[in-house]
Scaffold this motif. Structure first.
Motif, PDB file in Angstrom:
ATOM      1  N   VAL A   1       0.799  -1.128  -0.086  1.00  0.00           N
ATOM      2  CA  VAL A   1      -0.052  -0.052  -0.104  1.00  0.00           C
ATOM      3  C   VAL A   1       0.839   1.329  -0.064  1.00  0.00           C
ATOM      4  CG1 VAL A   1      -1.897   1.434   1.184  1.00  0.00           C
ATOM      5  CG2 VAL A   1      -1.816  -1.146   1.357  1.00  0.00           C
ATOM      6  N   LYS A   2       0.754   1.919  -1.044  1.00  0.00           N
ATOM      7  CA  LYS A   2       1.631   3.124  -0.893  1.00  0.00           C
ATOM      8  C   LYS A   2       1.051   4.356  -0.212  1.00  0.00           C
ATOM      9  CE  LYS A   2       3.360   2.764  -5.829  1.00  0.00           C
ATOM     10  NZ  LYS A   2       4.448   2.518  -5.386  1.00  0.00           N
ATOM     11  N   GLY A   3       2.095   4.904   0.526  1.00  0.00           N
ATOM     12  CA  GLY A   3       1.724   6.148   1.508  1.00  0.00           C
ATOM     13  C   GLY A   3       1.208   7.319   0.900  1.00  0.00           C
ATOM     14  N   ARG A   4       0.227   7.898   1.728  1.00  0.00           N
ATOM     15  CA  ARG A   4      -0.313   9.222   1.121  1.00  0.00           C
ATOM     16  C   ARG A   4       0.577  10.340   1.558  1.00  0.00           C
ATOM     17  NH1 ARG A   4      -5.111  10.150   3.372  1.00  0.00           N
ATOM     18  NH2 ARG A   4      -4.627   8.691   5.163  1.00  0.00           N
ATOM     19  N   GLY A   5       0.328  11.472   0.873  1.00  0.00           N
ATOM     20  CA  GLY A   5       1.154  12.627   1.246  1.00  0.00           C
ATOM     21  C   GLY A   5       0.425  13.119   2.552  1.00  0.00           C
TER      22      GLY A   5
END
Length: 266
Positions: A114-118
């Motif tokens: 899961v790619k991290g959100r800014g």
């Protein structure tokens, strides 16, 4: 997901979401997992927590006020794995050893599921806790000198300081005696931050207004002197606000004792 596994008493240092993942991996593999010797330095629980709160001095203050001496002891490689990034480091270098003596790496590759959100970091109060504590100490010292020069009693200042320390003491004392979280029951700050000032405040303020002697300031001074001038006797690392706050309280107690002594001589 079995019902018997869904509820457990969370322990943020010894039994948390990271250590449980590690334990399940160790049960699942065919063989023993051998981790690297160390993470590149001698750490304590408090030092690792500080790495996670770097740049957030007020959050760090909250942690330091609650954690006791147990958080400052050197910890083992396995204990360091309570922190997710530390466990990832050790897992990267871990090897699985089977009964025949053969070895294979625990981690073959790494994938970001899961790619991290800014997320924009929250801004804290612009002044650090240590700076605020030293400013409070300087203000109290200046007001105390003015108070002695006028031969008056700034009892509102004492009420504020005793309320502040007493409220902090309520949190520390509750955790010390009633919390099941680790390390909070070995907190030596309970000698400085406890509910006694809240209970004693009406009596101490009344004695100050009426120029009556009270042994509260004598006992308070002895405890504060030990904390300020003999820290080697206490096996705990204290946060940066403890010394200026303790010095602030010591200034007030010493001021009253000097006042009592002058009154007695006269």
């Amino acid at each position: 997901m079995r019902p018997e596994n869904r509820v457990y008493r969370y322990n943020f240092l010894y039994d948390n979401c990271t250590t449980r993942a590690r334990d399940q991996l160790e049960r699942a593999v065919n063989g023993d997992i051998v981790y690297p010797a160390d993470s590149g330095g001698v750490h304590s629980f408090r030092m690792i927590i500080h790495q996670y709160t770097a740049g957030y001095s007020w959050a760090e203050l909250g942690n330091d006020l609650c954690l006791g001496a147990e958080a400052d002891r050197p910890i083992s490689t396995r204990e360091e794995m309570f922190a997710p990034l530390y466990f990832m480091h050790f897992a990267d270098g871990a090897m699985i050893c089977d009964s025949a003596g053969a070895e294979r790496p625990l981690v073959l590759s790494r994938t970001e599921v899961v790619k991290g959100r800014g997320v924009k970091a929250q801004t804290e109060f612009p002044l650090s806790p240590a700076l605020c504590a030293w400013l409070l100490c300087l203000i109290v010292a200046a007001l105390t000198a003015l108070e002695r020069g006028r031969h008056s009693c700034f009892w509102v200042m004492d009420a504020f300081l005793m309320t502040l320390v007493g409220l902090m003491g309520v949190v520390v004392t509750f955790l010390f005696f009633f919390s099941l979280h680790p390390t909070v029951g070995s907190n030596w700050l309970i000698w400085v931050f406890n509910p006694i000032p809240l209970v004693a405040m009406p009596w101490v303020v009344r004695c100050g207004i009426k120029r009556r002697k009270t042994y509260y300031h004598v006992a308070n001074s002895l405890v504060l002197i030990i904390f300020i001038f003999f820290p080697v006797l206490i096996p705990q690392d204290f946060c940066a606000v403890v010394v200026p706050l303790a010095l602030t309280l010591l200034i007030r107690s010493c001021s009253y004792m000097v006042s009592y002594r002058k009154k007695t001589i006269r």
